[in-house]
Design an enzyme around this catalytic site. Structure first.
Site, mmCIF file in Angstrom:
data_model
loop_
_atom_site.group_PDB
_atom_site.id
_atom_site.type_symbol
_atom_site.label_atom_id
_atom_site.label_comp_id
_atom_site.label_asym_id
_atom_site.label_seq_id
_atom_site.Cartn_x
_atom_site.Cartn_y
_atom_site.Cartn_z
ATOM 1 N N GLY A 59 -11.954 -25.537 1.717
ATOM 2 C CA GLY A 59 -11.160 -26.427 0.864
ATOM 3 C C GLY A 59 -11.516 -27.898 1.057
ATOM 4 C CG ASP A 106 -4.213 -26.170 6.217
ATOM 5 O OD1 ASP A 106 -5.123 -25.507 5.695
ATOM 6 O OD2 ASP A 106 -3.153 -26.466 5.635
ATOM 7 C CG MET A 159 -0.953 -27.596 0.086
ATOM 8 S SD MET A 159 -2.555 -28.380 -0.251
ATOM 9 C CE MET A 159 -2.860 -27.780 -1.929
ATOM 10 N N GLY A 160 0.140 -25.657 3.687
ATOM 11 C CA GLY A 160 0.085 -25.252 5.088
ATOM 12 C C GLY A 160 0.549 -23.820 5.227
ATOM 13 N NE ARG A 161 -1.063 -18.011 1.965
ATOM 14 C CZ ARG A 161 0.026 -17.559 1.328
ATOM 15 N NH1 ARG A 161 1.051 -18.332 1.128
ATOM 16 N NH2 ARG A 161 0.074 -16.309 0.905
#
Lengths: 413, 413
Positions: B15, B145, B189-191
């Site tokens: 990404g 991230d 965001m930030g899985r």
């Protein structure tokens, strides 16, 4: 000299913008520095503050702190969406406003808002005249939608346009990172007018613009839309589409309310916004990888992409309102009269009668939209580009925006 | 002196971030200026460019244009998400890479990416060694991230954190415009790691932060969440909640995938994102006016809120990679070793072995999250704040961002 001595009330109305407080500063600073204005009162939450007798004494604020209003987004005094009835139908609110104005000897009323607010100004001013109470009323224009009639453009619009154009240029780059197919649908604010959606085209000036733009001034045709998108996607494997939240079918129904997901045949209302709905429909028809992006409220509160031109003009609009009222004007809205000639962009503040501007929406001229209804023409670009010029520098503290922190001391008579 | 003469290949992976091209510039500029590197080749779309023999001759680019990479978001050479198999299982890709490296006499390989990319670097380097082909391999870290192990933080994170904090501060102001109740849910965001979601807390330093923040490092409890939100809403009529897209239940299910709308009892998958789902659930339980906002991909491509510290460090990481490789290093990742002591924040680039960093995710320490699991503690703030310092100035043209426009001339051997 038409000198009128007394207090002034300033109120913010309707939706916020990134520069609405620059206008507030223009009014407040100028009023505080004007001898015949004995007191500067800011209404808490717009006209409701007047009705509820909740007025802040702006003279209690520190000069440096007030100055920070210039780059603080979103109505610092608070706002409301409250439309006064016609005084003939119900004069309750007007009588109350008159009562409050008399209580504080308010002789100047400055109302910063859009269409509805100019209508409110008009009604209040007429009522005061009928009641025989001298009060000068000036409207200060405001709206990101840019749909106020009688002015070249509205404070708030240039910054929103700059935000949209900048974000689109960045998203274009993001969309081109992978060589796999991608269709991006971007939803932009603007329920009835396409000024904001059209501004996405500015990103095209640097080669990073959307391929298609749909404004509410033309009727939306879903099949045509899917075809437009497919055609471009077939050629390049990419397509970026900007749509106004206000796009509607020929029968008037908003696409955002009419559409249900192809997967949900039960007609259950979707939680997703317009962008994800359209992305989903395109996905069903093309099989492409899609994403829907809602630019959301950062379009109207992003101070970090504010246009310096917009900030300065918003401030000037507030300043002019006070100067004009002190010089004798009333029943007017401050408007911009601009030229975009060989010697560049010029903008001057003028006064327009409130009756002319109130309740009329200004839409994008049909000839500024292309024949296919999926893009804008050069006159649109020429019109918007000067409004986004210059970068407003937000004071920072710890590299975070330092916005105004008002004391908000309630006034007593 | 361990001089090794030959070409270098630089590839971007995974990404994009707002500063990924600053790292690219660090590599490319330094390599172009280094005598023993005979040619600088940029892979088109990451490792796929190597496999497809699509390599750009970076020496063909104008110096001024290359310089614009510093503030251009999103992988300018293109990227891909392609994880090479273990060479023992399938050596096809590795043989192909070796073939290409021999074709162009590539002796240096610089790969800019996150976890998976460091793993790829490691595998490629080991394969080259086994094949007896001398090639120095250095990984350049990257990810918004911030979950790369072995480095204090990752390039890309600081700018994303700055974007999130700035946007939250602005949205706080927008949320306080009206005196009517409002609950705002912001999806960040930030899985798997909560570094980004936690950064929303920085807005609190200026009094404009979210009331609650939920990170994926703690298990999510829907009832507890609704209670937390209600409690605050009852007190003040407002509540702003930041949630990581990766919040999950104790059983591991992502909330974003598990939740269906209360209105849709048929279990049909909703199109709306996590923020609108949570907002809807809160609305059902509290009756409050709600809105769900997805910060979306601007978190990773907003150059206009890039942190100058992040830009400079990203550039330095690329520069160090080349300098270290030329001096003899290989099988390393450039990492940051930082101190935040009495004399302020200091950051130096070091080299870490690729085996250590590859495939290990770095999460927010539990003790940096509050006991209730709905906010972050001071150590988190102390850690992130230095990374967002300084505003990177994007060159503008017509007051629109002027991003790099590379010629992208394909190389021939």
């Amino acid at each position: 000299m038409n000198e009128l001595t007394g207090a002034c009330v300033f109120a913010q109305s309707g939706g916020p913008t990134a520069v609405i407080n620059a206008s507030a500063l223009g009014v407040i600073r100028t009023a505080l520095d004007t001898g015949c204005i004995t007191r500067v009162l800011g209404a808490a939450y717009g006209i409701k503050g007047v009705l509820d007798d909740k007025l802040y004494d702006m003279g209690s604020e520190e000069t440096d702190e007030l100055e920070l209003l210039r780059n603080t987004p979103a109505s610092a005094l608070g706002s409301c969406r409250y439309k006064l009835a016609n005084p003939e139908a119900d004069a309750t609110d007007y009588n109350r406003i008159l009562e409050i104005f008399k209580k504080y000897n308010v002789r100047y009323f400055f109302y910063n808002g859009g269409n509805d607010s100019m209508d409110t100004c008009n009604k209040i001013s007429k009522f005061m005249q009928t009641a025989g109470y001298e009060c000068r009323v000036i409207g200060v224009p405001k709206t990101i939608d840019n749909d106020l009639y009688g002015t070249d453009h509205c404070p708030g619009f240039g910054s929103a346009a700059k935000y949209i154009a900048t974000s689109c240029a960045e998203m274009w780059h993001d969309a081109h990172v992978y060589d796999t197919g991608m269709i991006t649908v971007v939803e932009i604010m603007g329920r009835h007018a396409g000024w904001l959606a059209g501004s996405a085209a500015l990103a095209g000036l640097t080669g990073c613009g959307p391929d298609l733009i749909y404004l509410p001034e033309t009727d939306f045709d879903m099949d045509r839309f899917v075809q437009d998108v497919s055609d471009i996607y077939e050629k390049t494997g990419k397509c970026i589409v900007a749509v106004s939240e206000g796009i509607h079918y020929a029968d008037g129904r908003f696409v955002s309310e009419a559409e249900v997901s192809a997967t949900d045949g039960f007609g259950h209302a979707q939680l997703g916004g317009l962008a994800s709905k359209l992305a989903h429909i395109v996905k069903m028809k093309t099989g492409a990888k899609v994403r829907g992006i809602e630019l959301s409220l950062l379009q109207r509160c992003s101070s970090h992409t504010a246009s310096l031109t917009d900030v300065n003009e918003a401030f000037q609009a507030g300043k002019t309102a006070v100067e004009a009222a002190v010089a004798g004007a009333t029943d007017k809205m401050v408007a911009f009269r601009c030229t975009r000639g060989a010697d560049g962009y010029r903008c001057e503040t003028v006064l327009e009668p409130l009756e002319i501007v109130a309740n009329v929406e200004k839409k994008v001229p049909r000839e500024w939209i292309n024949a296919a209804g999926n893009g804008v023409e050069q006159p649109f670009i020429d019109y918007v580009l000067p409004l986004i010029q210059g970068e407003a520098k937000v004071p920072m503290e710890m590299s975070l925006p330092r916005f105004a922190r008002l004391k908000k001391v309630l006034a007593t008579p």
